[in-house]
Write an enzyme that holds these catalytic residues in place. Structure first.
Site, PDB file in Angstrom:
ATOM      1  N   GLU A   1      14.147   0.752  -0.957  1.00 56.85           N
ATOM      2  CA  GLU A   1      15.270   0.148  -1.666  1.00 56.85           C
ATOM      3  C   GLU A   1      14.920  -0.467  -3.006  1.00 56.85           C
ATOM      4  O   GLU A   1      15.772  -0.578  -3.886  1.00 56.85           O
ATOM      5  CB  GLU A   1      15.938  -0.890  -0.743  1.00 56.85           C
ATOM      6  CG  GLU A   1      16.752  -0.193   0.318  1.00 56.85           C
ATOM      7  CD  GLU A   1      16.968  -0.998   1.584  1.00 56.85           C
ATOM      8  OE1 GLU A   1      18.098  -1.389   1.841  1.00 56.85           O
ATOM      9  OE2 GLU A   1      15.993  -1.214   2.328  1.00 56.85           O
TER      10      GLU A   1
ATOM     11  N   ARG B   1       0.854  -1.189   0.000  1.00 62.02           N
ATOM     12  CA  ARG B   1       0.000   0.000   0.000  1.00 62.02           C
ATOM     13  C   ARG B   1       0.890   1.240   0.000  1.00 62.02           C
ATOM     14  O   ARG B   1       1.829   1.337   0.799  1.00 62.02           O
ATOM     15  CB  ARG B   1      -0.855  -0.022   1.266  1.00 62.02           C
ATOM     16  CG  ARG B   1      -1.843   1.088   1.374  1.00 62.02           C
ATOM     17  CD  ARG B   1      -3.194   0.646   0.826  1.00 62.02           C
ATOM     18  NE  ARG B   1      -4.144   1.747   0.813  1.00 62.02           N
ATOM     19  CZ  ARG B   1      -4.876   2.084   1.885  1.00 62.02           C
ATOM     20  NH1 ARG B   1      -4.767   1.405   2.999  1.00 62.02           N
ATOM     21  NH2 ARG B   1      -5.721   3.103   1.812  1.00 62.02           N
TER      22      ARG B   1
END
Lengths: 330, 192, 707
Positions: free
Chosen positions: C665, C589
């Site tokens: 990342e 989300r």
């Protein structure tokens, strides 16, 4: 950085007198290189003479139609000047290719000529370097040198000169004027930088204590058709790994006049005189351009990891001269 | 004038954001350190202290400058604008507003330098300065529009490690457009 | 004042764009970072680092330096207070790099050997430069290269199934290629800085770090203090990327403040950062892929090598990347390491996955070429249904959706697969693609939520905003949990006094902190009586997610992504310019689309930078770096970065209270491979060594001409 005295001067003779023959005193211009080197401990002056407010900030036509550029003109003002852009576009381009907008606003013409190499060994006090500590050795030759010199280097030093501006000035036969306690003097830029030899720490032919007061560009109609092209490892804000200043006058496919200088290949801006001789009076073709580049680069002595600069410079000569020839034909 | 030639300190007055500050500086003190350590103007950031990142950008006499390579003693007599002086009171400068609205930052550490540099870029462009990506630098060619490519080249002296370049360029473009629109009515307005 | 949670018609904050809570402070220069809090009597410490790579400190000649103007002390191994070394940290053994001035051994260039403290930074700097340190030097070894002697297999770094050699032998198509990535540095814009002082019996530290509570706990252990007597605050942090754990600056600031009884600030110089804050190990990787003619993988073998130091083990686990991504009958992955006389590497944005994905995703492109199959199609044919090695189900896996959406937006369908055929002036154009994946983790955290008497809510959590937008995202999460507008939330973070919470790292910060905030908010709402009065001190509820996080069922939990790049290559100069990049991610989300896009694009910018620019060069003779500054270590500047686009597909995590996975990342992963694959498509030359520098491109072109 050790403590130092600071004086601001407003006239040239006063500046020269104040510096005197003190080997530990330095003129301060924009400071973009000197202050950095002072922080690194490479430069350790005891006195700074601030020359930034000297009345040397003008760019004016000379009687013969050339340009005289004052030593304290900033790189930004030089590159923005309409007459520079009109008559010596490669000079404007070279300056714009250097450093960053902020640094160009600070850096002066005189200081730009005197900037030191960015060799990573030179700027690191923990490592040997013949230029910084004569006799300590040159670790770049066996170490990291992929951006070091291929022309005119010696077994004592393989560092390159970092200036872009000086490459264009070299192509345009610039004369450096200076002032000493004994009076003014002048040096062709071609003779301004000393050969490396076994004295890499001696970089210029300026007399001790001399203050650069300006640079004169003789009138050169060929320079109106000129270009600076810089290759670097980032698209901007990086030193060159190879650059070229070129000017070309072509009439009917014959080269009437050509100017060529290379950057990032030697301890000084490298005037490609041999290439110019080969080209002048000959055809303006890609083959001729390549042959001229090869003639110039025959003297190249690359190290194990910088051999790419030979084809790079050859390709740049061909590319830029081809562009200039095509524009002349339009 | 300061004391004798071998003194290593000077009493100076700096003009910052329209105010005068009198202080004693070690000649070694950079403008950046004088701002941060002596004047508590910490908005100007120290990223590299070597002129290699642009985080310390301020305006000196209206021109963007890296304050880490500018000695404080040599900045006397010049008009200094730092990030703290960019907004008009509570009203953000359009460049600041655009950075805020378009998320032109992440960690924020390069941001004051990016904003001060953007002010310089917009002024330099308005003054007709070419850049390294300007195809034809001859004055006859005129001023190139401030395209994304032009903004990127002109802003390249300001590194951003978070990688916020895309939104920074959008912010500078938006602010430059706003400035042009504003300048339409009022011929010339100083950046800061 | 009465409580009003849940009574207003609350619009959901999560999922909508919010400008940063601290944005005004950041654009006006008001946001203060660690080195910017003034203190009366502040002294300045300057680090002195070893200039030899191995040996012992023979002497530190501090007497002349102590006589210099303003110098207050010189701390070194001959006079420093003792530090505790027998302790553990949450990630295992403590880093011996923090045992500062406890002995005379030098294990690498850049080991701190002294701290000079003076009244002003100028005095400290000059004194540090003047300090003479003598060494007894010993031979060193800093040479990292593929297959070098001394490689060992660290515990837990290998995973395999199936008979590799048999499957390779049975494969119709085999790729066997070697890749390298260089030493890379985090280089956050804000140098590491700490100010330490004693205040009322407490050690107060203002520090730039990624986990204030972790730093506080470690300082307490090092200095044998009660954990409650150390407080570390870090309100604004100028980037970290893995480099801002407990580092020598904060330890030495605390040590000097203790010795001098006055506040001491230690700020690293940019050059010092190259030695002191960790880095990404260089890697050498061999990938072997064996496939049937239709591209179905029979064998996947990824052998990676990295370096670590002689004093501490950190492994850049490049070979881990492929474990959840592709299935193969034989699936072997291992990372080996060699101990060298270098500083210890550390986590750096997408540790393991960044270099590992460069190798494996490049190799997949090579396999696609050999099989004559579109590289996206090849990847989709090897999509696993369960964890290839674990056999566990995926919590959600939407890589296919990423490729399909990305291909549509990038215009992939029109791509001519032949390399070296698109020319624009002197430049050759090409496009490339790669997959991305990164583990989804969560860690126990605590939080406190207070209903204030004025109707606002204060959240206290030792979260860190290192530029991720965490402060804003957590504000949105808290607003929804309390069913109030974000404007009524006061989000206080970056203070170890707020309790235990995970670091900003591993893409798990926002997910873990949000979980704790939601738990506390639920508890608070149960305690608030609708319409009831709130006392002046407020009503506070606290949470600890240890049990909830510990109860998560074991699954393959990952984010995924599809990376697309278009490059233009001038083979006459070797210049590579990225023209376009698009990343589509399945990453849980998305709490704040505005800042999330910045996270994805920032990661992709790192991938671009890794592909073309970044490389720290170690000088074999001295054992130290050459050009350890931002002119010598290039990362991408404005001019290198085009209008990168990032977007996402719907992919909520079913087990997270908000559906968050983590986005810090994944943007890096695969991006360098997509660019390298595009360079191949442009030029027909594979670049298996990063960065793709002009000399390498030019050399390849010249080689091709000569051949």
């Amino acid at each position: 950085m050790r403590e130092f005295g600071y004086e601001r001067v407003l006239d040239v003779s006063g500046a020269v007198a104040l510096l005197g023959d003190d080997p530990d005193a330095r003129f301060l211009g924009g400071g973009t290189n000197l202050v950095d080197l002072m922080k690194a401990g490479v430069e350790r002056p005891t006195r700074l003479v601030d020359v930034r407010e000297l009345p040397l900030d003008r760019i004016e036509f000379t009687p013969d139609g050339g340009l005289h550029i004052g030593a304290t003109v900033t790189n930004s003002d030089l590159a923005a000047h309409p007459e520079v852009r009109r008559h010596f576009p490669a000079l404007a381009q070279a300056v714009l290719a250097g450093a960053s907008g902020q640094l160009r606003n600070m850096a002066t013409v005189g200081g730009n000529l005197l900037q030191r190499t960015r060799c990573g060994y030179f700027t690191d006090l923990a490592k040997p370097c013949n230029k910084r500590a004569p006799g300590s050795g040159c670790p770049a030759i066996e170490g990291e040198h992929h951006n070091h010199a291929i022309l005119g280097a010696s077994a004592h030093c393989v560092a390159t000169h970092p200036s872009d501006m000086a490459v264009a000035l070299t192509a345009f036969d610039a004369l450096v004027s200076y002032e000493t306690a004994d009076g003014p003097g002048e040096l062709p830029l071609a003779d301004f930088y000393l050969p490396v030899g076994d004295t890499p720490h001696r970089e210029t032919a300026l007399p001790p204590g001399a203050l650069i007061t300006g640079v004169t560009l003789p009138a050169a109609p060929v320079a109106a058709h000129s270009r600076y092209r810089k290759v670097r490892e980032r698209a901007s804000y990086a030193f060159a790994i190879g650059s070229i200043a070129a000017a070309l006058d072509v009439r009917g496919d014959v080269v009437r006049e050509v100017r060529l200088a290379f950057g990032a290949v030697a301890s000084r801006p490298w005037r490609a005189g041999e290439a110019e001789r080969v080209l002048t009076g000959g055809p303006a073709s890609a083959e001729a351009f390549a042959a001229a580049a090869d003639a110039e680069l025959a003297a190249a002595r690359p190290l194990p990891h910088n051999g790419f600069k030979v084809p790079l410079m050859r390709n740049l000569v061909v590319a830029v001269l081809t562009e200039l020839a095509e524009e002349a034909a339009r | 004038m300061g004391p004798g030639p071998l003194s290593t300190y000077s009493a100076i007055t700096l003009s910052i954001n329209g105010e005068k500050y009198t202080l004693s500086v070690d000649h070694r003190t950079t403008l950046l350190d004088a701002l941060r350590e002596q004047l508590d103007l910490t908005g100007t950031k120290k990223g590299c202290d070597q002129g290699q990142c642009g985080a310390c950008t301020v305006l000196l006499d209206g021109r963007r400058t890296v304050s880490c390579l500018q000695l404080a003693v040599a900045a006397e007599g010049r008009a200094i604008t730092t990030i703290e002086g960019v907004a008009d009171g509570e009203r953000l400068h359009p460049v600041q507003q655009a950075f805020l609205d378009l998320d032109g930052y992440q960690c924020g550490y390069c941001t004051p330098g990016q904003i001060c540099s953007a002010l310089g870029v917009i002024e330099e462009h308005a003054a007709g300065w070419p850049s390294a990506v300007t195809a034809d630098v001859r004055p006859e060619a005129g001023v190139p529009p401030l395209t994304a490519e032009e903004i990127r080249e002109r802003m390249s002296g300001n590194l951003c490690r978070c990688g916020a370049y895309v939104s920074i360029v959008q912010a500078v473009a938006r602010a430059a457009e706003a400035q042009v629109a504003e300048a339409g009515d009022d011929t010339k307005e100083a950046a800061a | 004042m009465t409580t009003t949670t849940g009574t207003a018609a609350a619009t959901r904050a999560v999922g909508t764009a919010h400008t940063r809570v601290e944005g005004l402070a950041k654009v006006t220069g008001a946001a203060r970072y660690a080195g910017e809090i003034p203190h009366p009597e502040l002294a300045h410490g300057w680090l002195v680092l070893s200039t030899v790579a191995r040996g012992r400190v023979r002497s530190v000649q501090d007497a002349p330096v102590l006589a210099m103007p303003g110098v207050l002390t010189v701390l070194h191994h001959g006079n420093a207070p003792r530090l505790e070394s027998d302790y553990t940290v949450p990630f295992g053994q403590p880093d011996p790099a923090l045992q500062l001035f406890q002995h005379d051994r030098i294990p690498y260039v850049g080991r701190p050997v002294a701290l000079v403290v003076a009244e002003t930074p100028e005095q400290a700097r000059e004194a540090a430069e003047a300090l003479v340190v003598e060494y007894d030097e010993e031979p060193h070894d800093v040479a990292f290269f593929a297959g070098r002697p001394g490689m060992y297999t660290p515990e837990g770094s290998a995973a395999h199934k199936g008979d590799l050699e048999a499957e390779l032998a049975a494969s119709a198509v085999v790729v066997d290629a070697e890749y390298t990535t260089p030493e890379e540095h985090h280089s956050p814009m804000e140098p590491h800085a700490a100010t330490a002082r004693w205040d009322g019996g407490r050690l107060e530290v203002i520090d730039s770090n990624q986990g204030s509570r972790f730093v506080a706990d470690e300082l307490a252990k090092l200095f044998s203090l009660d954990p409650d007597s150390v407080r570390v605050r870090s309100e604004h942090v100028g980037g970290g990327f893995g480099s801002k754990g407990t580092r020598p600056h904060s330890v030495l600031a605390a040590m000097a403040a203790t010795v001098l009884h006055r506040p001491v600030r230690v700020v690293m110089t940019r050059r010092q950062m190259f030695a002191l804050v960790g880095y990404r190990s260089p890697t050498a990787q061999r990938v072997r892929l064996g496939a049937d003619a239709d591209g179905r993988l029979r064998a996947l073998d990824h052998q990676a090598e990295c370096q670590t130091s002689t004093v501490f083990e950190f492994i850049e686990r490049s070979a881990d990347f492929g474990r959840p991504v592709y299935d193969a009958d034989a699936h072997h992955t291992v990372t080996r390491a060699v101990r060298l006389d270098v500083p210890t590497p550390t986590w750096m944005r997408a540790p393991g996955e960044a270099p590992g994905s460069f190798a494996l995703e490049s190799a997949f492109d090579e396999l696609a070429e050999k099989c004559g199959i579109d590289p996206i199609e090849l990847r989709l044919r090897n999509e696993p249904t369960v964890g290839p090695l674990s056999g566990l189900p995926f919590s959600s896996r939407n890589l296919r959706a990423c490729f399909e959406e990305g291909a549509r937006r990038f215009g992939w369908a029109d791509r001519d697969p032949r390399p070296g055929v698109r020319r624009e002036g002197r430049r050759l154009l090409g496009t490339g693609v790669a997959a991305a994946a990164f583990p989804t983790l969560s860690a126990p955290s605590t939080a406190a939520v207070t209903a204030e008497a004025d109707g606002t809510f204060t959240v206290r959590v030792t979260a860190m905003d290192i530029g991720t937008g965490a402060r804003t995202a957590l504000t949105q999460v808290a607003a929804d949990a309390l069913e109030v507008a974000p404007g009524r939330i006061r989000m206080r973070i970056g203070d170890s006094d707020f309790g235990r919470a995970i670091i900003a790292g591993g893409s798990m910060g926002t997910r873990s902190w949000a979980w704790a905030i939601i738990a506390a908010a639920r508890e608070l709402r149960e305690r608030l009586v609708p319409g009831g009065a709130v006392p002046p001190e407020g009503i506070t509820a606290r949470s600890d997610t240890s049990a909830a996080v510990g109860a998560l069922t074991e699954m393959e939990r990952h984010t995924f992504g599809a990376q697309f790049a278009e490059v233009a290559v001038d083979v006459t100069t070797g210049e590579v310019r990225v023209q376009r990049m698009l990343g589509i991610f399945a990453a849980g989300r998305i709490v704040n689309p505005l800042t999330a896009r910045g996270q994805f694009i920032g990661g992709m910018t790192w991938g671009l930078s890794m592909a073309l620019h970044e490389e720290a060069v170690r000088d074999q003779a001295s054992g130290g770096h050459v050009g350890a500054d931002l002119a010598g270590y290039h990362f991408a500047a404005h001019a290198d970065v085009p209008a990168i686009e990032a977007d996402w597909v719907d992919d909520p995590d079913p087990d997270d209270p908000v559906g968050i996975k983590g986005i810090g990342e994944i943007g890096v992963v695969g991006a360098a491979a997509a660019i390298a694959n595009a360079v191949w498509h442009a030029t027909g030359v594979r670049h298996r060594n990063l960065p793709i520098r002009p000399d390498r491109v030019l050399g390849a072109a010249e080689g091709a001409l000569g051949a």
